[in-house]
Design a protein around this motif. Structure first.
Motif, PDB file in Angstrom:
ATOM      1  N   GLU A  49       3.842  -3.750   4.063  1.00 53.92           N
ATOM      2  CA  GLU A  49       4.653  -2.713   3.445  1.00 53.92           C
ATOM      3  C   GLU A  49       6.101  -2.921   3.887  1.00 53.92           C
ATOM      4  O   GLU A  49       6.365  -3.676   4.834  1.00 53.92           O
ATOM      5  N   LYS A  70      -2.918   1.015  12.751  1.00 55.62           N
ATOM      6  CA  LYS A  70      -2.726   0.302  11.483  1.00 55.62           C
ATOM      7  C   LYS A  70      -1.260   0.268  11.053  1.00 55.62           C
ATOM      8  O   LYS A  70      -0.871  -0.560  10.238  1.00 55.62           O
ATOM      9  N   HIS A  71      -0.455   1.174  11.597  1.00 59.38           N
ATOM     10  CA  HIS A  71       0.974   1.229  11.271  1.00 59.38           C
ATOM     11  C   HIS A  71       1.770   1.468  12.557  1.00 59.38           C
ATOM     12  O   HIS A  71       1.247   2.060  13.514  1.00 59.38           O
ATOM     13  N   TYR A 102       0.177  -3.042  16.801  1.00 55.36           N
ATOM     14  CA  TYR A 102       1.061  -1.896  16.639  1.00 55.36           C
ATOM     15  C   TYR A 102       0.689  -0.760  17.602  1.00 55.36           C
ATOM     16  O   TYR A 102       1.139   0.374  17.433  1.00 55.36           O
ATOM     17  N   GLU A 119       8.136  -1.359   5.697  1.00 57.44           N
ATOM     18  CA  GLU A 119       8.443  -1.090   7.108  1.00 57.44           C
ATOM     19  C   GLU A 119       8.029  -2.246   8.017  1.00 57.44           C
ATOM     20  O   GLU A 119       8.549  -2.385   9.134  1.00 57.44           O
ATOM     21  N   ASP A 120       7.089  -3.078   7.558  1.00 53.95           N
ATOM     22  CA  ASP A 120       6.591  -4.149   8.414  1.00 53.95           C
ATOM     23  C   ASP A 120       7.635  -5.230   8.667  1.00 53.95           C
ATOM     24  O   ASP A 120       7.617  -5.877   9.714  1.00 53.95           O
TER      25      ASP A 120
END
Length: 405
Positions: A181, A23-24, A393, A183-184
């Motif tokens: 977010e 997810k990240h 990711y 960072e994306d």
């Protein structure tokens, strides 16, 4: 044309637990795992060691498309929010690079959320701030059925690329099921991204860092770049029983003469991502078209199953493209492709593939099954059993079906 049999779509289904979807992004791009598949043998490594599996005869082909903030929001006077997702440009040109440089108005095909609450003739607007300058971006429905939206802004000092950078939101894949977010913005972008126009990242390239690229260059590995502007259709699952009837999305390709010449000289070609692989194989078929006197660079989804004994090899097809570019004094060419690679396709250009792990039931998984055959199940089961992270990711793999250890 000898169409392939439609594969049993159960062959590309597997159970992907939600917790295995990354997810990240990881804190460091190069910390992702790297599954290596070489002629049937699987091993586990880290992406920072990718250079161990490449040699001086390798040409790596990267997709240098740049993701644009393709999700735009407008608020009506009533407070209702309208979400507009850019799909593909229509005017004043269908060529992505041209449209992104426009400075007055553009027309795009879009997906529109809450569309019923946006009436024909109603102009939506939003205020944007650029440094010390304020400007207004307006949106109007031109054709509801075709989902054609016109965008216009009141300051020609700014290109449409700059406008969407100010107004838009990172178009994360739907399966991440979260809002973007901070960072994306840098992480849903490759470090070598350059040509603006994609609405989804070529995710195989997300693992590369400047340090890794420098190390590969010092080893003598050839880097070549092309552009395929990834469309939202890449996430469209196969919903038909006959895969051949799946409506493949059309995507724009741009390639320079330098890249064509690098492929001509290459001994081994490894595509970085399915988008690069689809582009390279599409270029081969453009070379075949040119060989037959057809200069139309618009590759249809099933024409690639031409199994004529007279088909040229990779070098011959790309040499034909280079000669045609020389004749027409072209440094780069633009085209489109709907290429649909499934089991039964014989690869013409790519000897290897660096790629992430894809969704069940997707066209991308069909491509993997075409490239390494039934071993894809073994590869994916190994990844599931060994805690690999999946999708955009997630972790990486390098697939070398014919190269011996």
């Amino acid at each position: 044309m000898n169409l392939p049999e439609s594969p049993d779509l159960e062959i590309i289904n597997y159970q992907l637990p939600d917790e295995r979807i990354a997810k990240h992004p990881l804190a460091n791009r190069a910390d992702s795992k790297l599954l290596t598949y070489q002629a049937g043998t699987i091993s586990d490594n880290h992406f920072r060691s990718i250079g161990k599996f490449l040699n001086q005869k390798t040409t790596l082909c990267f997709n240098n498309t740049k993701v644009i903030p393709a999700r735009l929001y407008f608020t009506k006077d009533t407070g209702a929010q309208i979400e507009i997702f850019l799909l593909k440009p229509l005017a004043p040109s269908t060529v992505m690079s041209t449209v992104m440089e426009e400075r007055e108005s553009v027309i795009w095909e879009c997906m529109v959320g809450n569309f019923k609450r946006w009436k024909d003739g109603q102009i939506l607007s939003t205020r944007l701030t650029a440094q010390d300058t304020e400007l207004t971006l307006k949106a109007t429905v031109l054709d509801r059925e075709e989902k054609q939206i016109r965008f216009e802004w009141d300051n020609p000092s700014y290109s449409f690329a700059e406008i969407v950078e100010m107004a838009g939101e990172v178009p994360l894949p739907p399966y991440l099921n979260r809002n973007p977010e901070p960072e994306d913005k840098p992480r849903y972008q490759t470090v070598y991204s350059e040509e603006e126009g994609a609405v989804a990242a070529p995710t195989a390239g997300l693992h590369f860092t400047e340090e890794i690229l420098d190390a590969l260059k010092s080893k003598g590995i050839t880097e070549s770049f092309l552009t395929l502007h990834v469309s939202a259709g890449t996430f469209q699952p196969i919903k038909v029983t006959d895969a051949r009837e799946h409506p493949m999305h059309s995507e724009q390709i741009e390639v320079t003469k330098e890249t064509i010449e690098q492929i001509i000289a290459a001994e081994e070609v490894i595509a970085v991502g399915t988008t690069s692989m689809r582009s390279l194989e599409s270029l081969y078929w453009f070379g075949v078209r040119l060989n037959n006197g057809n200069e139309n660079f618009n590759i249809e989804k099933l024409e690639i199953y031409n199994k004529s004994d007279r088909l040229p090899d990779r070098k011959t097809a790309f040499t034909k493209i280079a000669a045609w570019m020389t004749q027409n004094r072209l440094d780069r060419i633009n085209g489109t492709t709907e290429i649909f690679i499934m089991p039964g396709y014989e690869f013409k250009v790519c000897d290897g593939l660096i790629t992430n792990f894809h969704q069940p039931g997707s066209t991308l998984l069909l491509l993997i099954a075409a490239f390494i055959g039934k071993d894809w199940k073994q590869v994916y089961q190994h990844a599931l059993d060994n805690n690999y992270r999946f999708l955009s990711y997630g972790d990486s793999s390098i697939l070398l079906p014919t190269r011996k250890r």
